[in-house]
Motif scaffolding. Structure first.
Motif, PDB file in Angstrom:
ATOM      1  N   MET A   1       0.841  -1.181   0.000  1.00 23.53           N
ATOM      2  CA  MET A   1       0.000   0.000   0.000  1.00 23.53           C
ATOM      3  C   MET A   1       0.884   1.242   0.000  1.00 23.53           C
ATOM      4  SD  MET A   1      -3.174  -0.777   2.558  1.00 23.53           S
ATOM      5  CE  MET A   1      -2.395  -1.910   3.708  1.00 23.53           C
ATOM      6  N   ASN A   2       0.372   2.267  -0.659  1.00 24.96           N
ATOM      7  CA  ASN A   2       1.136   3.504  -0.686  1.00 24.96           C
ATOM      8  C   ASN A   2       0.694   4.413   0.476  1.00 24.96           C
ATOM      9  OD1 ASN A   2      -1.168   5.044  -1.511  1.00 24.96           O
ATOM     10  ND2 ASN A   2      -0.811   4.429  -3.631  1.00 24.96           N
ATOM     11  N   LEU A   3       1.361   5.549   0.596  1.00 25.94           N
ATOM     12  CA  LEU A   3       1.114   6.443   1.724  1.00 25.94           C
ATOM     13  C   LEU A   3      -0.324   6.963   1.767  1.00 25.94           C
ATOM     14  CD1 LEU A   3       2.191   7.906   4.181  1.00 25.94           C
ATOM     15  CD2 LEU A   3       3.056   9.698   2.671  1.00 25.94           C
ATOM     16  N   ILE A   4      -0.876   7.294   0.624  1.00 24.11           N
ATOM     17  CA  ILE A   4      -2.253   7.809   0.639  1.00 24.11           C
ATOM     18  C   ILE A   4      -3.234   6.726   1.082  1.00 24.11           C
ATOM     19  CG2 ILE A   4      -2.853   7.389  -1.785  1.00 24.11           C
ATOM     20  CD1 ILE A   4      -4.200  10.228  -1.644  1.00 24.11           C
ATOM     21  N   GLU A   5      -3.024   5.498   0.670  1.00 24.38           N
ATOM     22  CA  GLU A   5      -3.903   4.409   1.115  1.00 24.38           C
ATOM     23  C   GLU A   5      -3.780   4.209   2.617  1.00 24.38           C
ATOM     24  OE1 GLU A   5      -4.384   1.478  -2.693  1.00 24.38           O
ATOM     25  OE2 GLU A   5      -2.549   1.273  -1.515  1.00 24.38           O
ATOM     26  N   LEU A   6      -2.566   4.259   3.127  1.00 22.79           N
ATOM     27  CA  LEU A   6      -2.358   4.108   4.574  1.00 22.79           C
ATOM     28  C   LEU A   6      -3.039   5.239   5.341  1.00 22.79           C
ATOM     29  CD1 LEU A   6       1.370   2.984   4.541  1.00 22.79           C
ATOM     30  CD2 LEU A   6      -0.636   1.553   5.014  1.00 22.79           C
ATOM     31  N   THR A   7      -2.987   6.438   4.783  1.00 20.21           N
ATOM     32  CA  THR A   7      -3.641   7.584   5.414  1.00 20.21           C
ATOM     33  C   THR A   7      -5.153   7.426   5.403  1.00 20.21           C
ATOM     34  OG1 THR A   7      -1.805   9.010   4.766  1.00 20.21           O
ATOM     35  CG2 THR A   7      -3.875  10.103   5.337  1.00 20.21           C
ATOM     36  N   ILE A   8      -5.699   6.994   4.287  1.00 21.89           N
ATOM     37  CA  ILE A   8      -7.148   6.758   4.187  1.00 21.89           C
ATOM     38  C   ILE A   8      -7.577   5.713   5.205  1.00 21.89           C
ATOM     39  CG2 ILE A   8      -8.942   5.747   2.697  1.00 21.89           C
ATOM     40  CD1 ILE A   8      -7.433   7.138   0.322  1.00 21.89           C
ATOM     41  N   ILE A   9      -6.834   4.640   5.307  1.00 21.50           N
ATOM     42  CA  ILE A   9      -7.178   3.568   6.243  1.00 21.50           C
ATOM     43  C   ILE A   9      -7.069   4.063   7.684  1.00 21.50           C
ATOM     44  CG2 ILE A   9      -6.448   1.302   7.093  1.00 21.50           C
ATOM     45  CD1 ILE A   9      -5.690   0.765   4.046  1.00 21.50           C
ATOM     46  N   ALA A  10      -6.039   4.830   7.999  1.00 17.24           N
ATOM     47  CA  ALA A  10      -5.882   5.367   9.355  1.00 17.24           C
ATOM     48  C   ALA A  10      -7.039   6.303   9.710  1.00 17.24           C
ATOM     49  CB  ALA A  10      -4.546   6.098   9.480  1.00 17.24           C
ATOM     50  N   ASN A  11      -7.426   7.147   8.782  1.00 15.67           N
ATOM     51  CA  ASN A  11      -8.549   8.058   9.038  1.00 15.67           C
ATOM     52  C   ASN A  11      -9.864   7.296   9.168  1.00 15.67           C
ATOM     53  OD1 ASN A  11      -7.098  10.480   9.136  1.00 15.67           O
ATOM     54  ND2 ASN A  11      -7.100  10.655   6.922  1.00 15.67           N
ATOM     55  N   THR A  12     -10.021   6.237   8.400  1.00 18.49           N
ATOM     56  CA  THR A  12     -11.216   5.403   8.494  1.00 18.49           C
ATOM     57  C   THR A  12     -11.270   4.725   9.858  1.00 18.49           C
ATOM     58  OG1 THR A  12     -11.110   5.029   6.113  1.00 18.49           O
ATOM     59  CG2 THR A  12     -12.543   3.573   7.369  1.00 18.49           C
ATOM     60  N   ARG A  13     -10.128   4.211  10.315  1.00 20.39           N
ATOM     61  CA  ARG A  13     -10.071   3.573  11.639  1.00 20.39           C
ATOM     62  C   ARG A  13     -10.406   4.562  12.747  1.00 20.39           C
ATOM     63  NH1 ARG A  13      -5.142   0.403   9.991  1.00 20.39           N
ATOM     64  NH2 ARG A  13      -5.971  -1.682   9.671  1.00 20.39           N
ATOM     65  N   ALA A  14      -9.892   5.782  12.631  1.00 19.88           N
ATOM     66  CA  ALA A  14     -10.167   6.797  13.652  1.00 19.88           C
ATOM     67  C   ALA A  14     -11.655   7.144  13.692  1.00 19.88           C
ATOM     68  CB  ALA A  14      -9.334   8.048  13.381  1.00 19.88           C
ATOM     69  N   ALA A  15     -12.267   7.322  12.537  1.00 23.54           N
ATOM     70  CA  ALA A  15     -13.704   7.613  12.482  1.00 23.54           C
ATOM     71  C   ALA A  15     -14.499   6.449  13.066  1.00 23.54           C
ATOM     72  CB  ALA A  15     -14.136   7.906  11.046  1.00 23.54           C
ATOM     73  N   LEU A  16     -14.110   5.226  12.726  1.00 26.22           N
ATOM     74  CA  LEU A  16     -14.802   4.049  13.246  1.00 26.22           C
ATOM     75  C   LEU A  16     -14.669   3.967  14.765  1.00 26.22           C
ATOM     76  CD1 LEU A  16     -16.399   1.462  12.921  1.00 26.22           C
ATOM     77  CD2 LEU A  16     -14.259   0.277  12.365  1.00 26.22           C
TER      78      LEU A  16
END
Length: 92
Positions: A1-16
């Motif tokens: 995964m690239n940095l933007i995907e990791l960022t999207i996933i991290a933000n999704t986890r935080a919202a969840l």
């Protein structure tokens, strides 16, 4: 995964995590915060669609977070029906 995907996933986890906290403890006066997080969660998980350009691993991670949300929602309905009813009333 690239940095933007990791960022999207991290933000999704935080919202969840914030949404699950509401499911477990009730909304209290945090209606706007709940709405911000649930909308962010749903918007970010849409990036896992087949045509969104995510890698297979990135899309899989987002789908797993969707499943985690579904499980938390079902559990909250069973364990905390009053809080879930308040969430429904506040978002109607």
């Amino acid at each position: 995964m690239n940095l933007i995907e990791l960022t999207i996933i991290a933000n999704t986890r935080a919202a969840l995590a914030n949404v699950k906290n509401v499911y477990q403890h009730g909304m209290g006066t945090g209606r706007e915060e709940y709405l911000k997080n649930i909308y962010a969660f749903h918007a970010l998980t849409k990036l896992g669609a087949d045509d969104a350009g995510m890698s297979a691993d990135g899309a899989k991670a987002l789908h797993e977070l969707e499943q985690e949300h579904a499980a938390a929602f079902v559990t909250a309905l069973a364990q905390n029906p009053a809080a879930m009813a308040a969430i429904q009333d506040a978002t109607a």
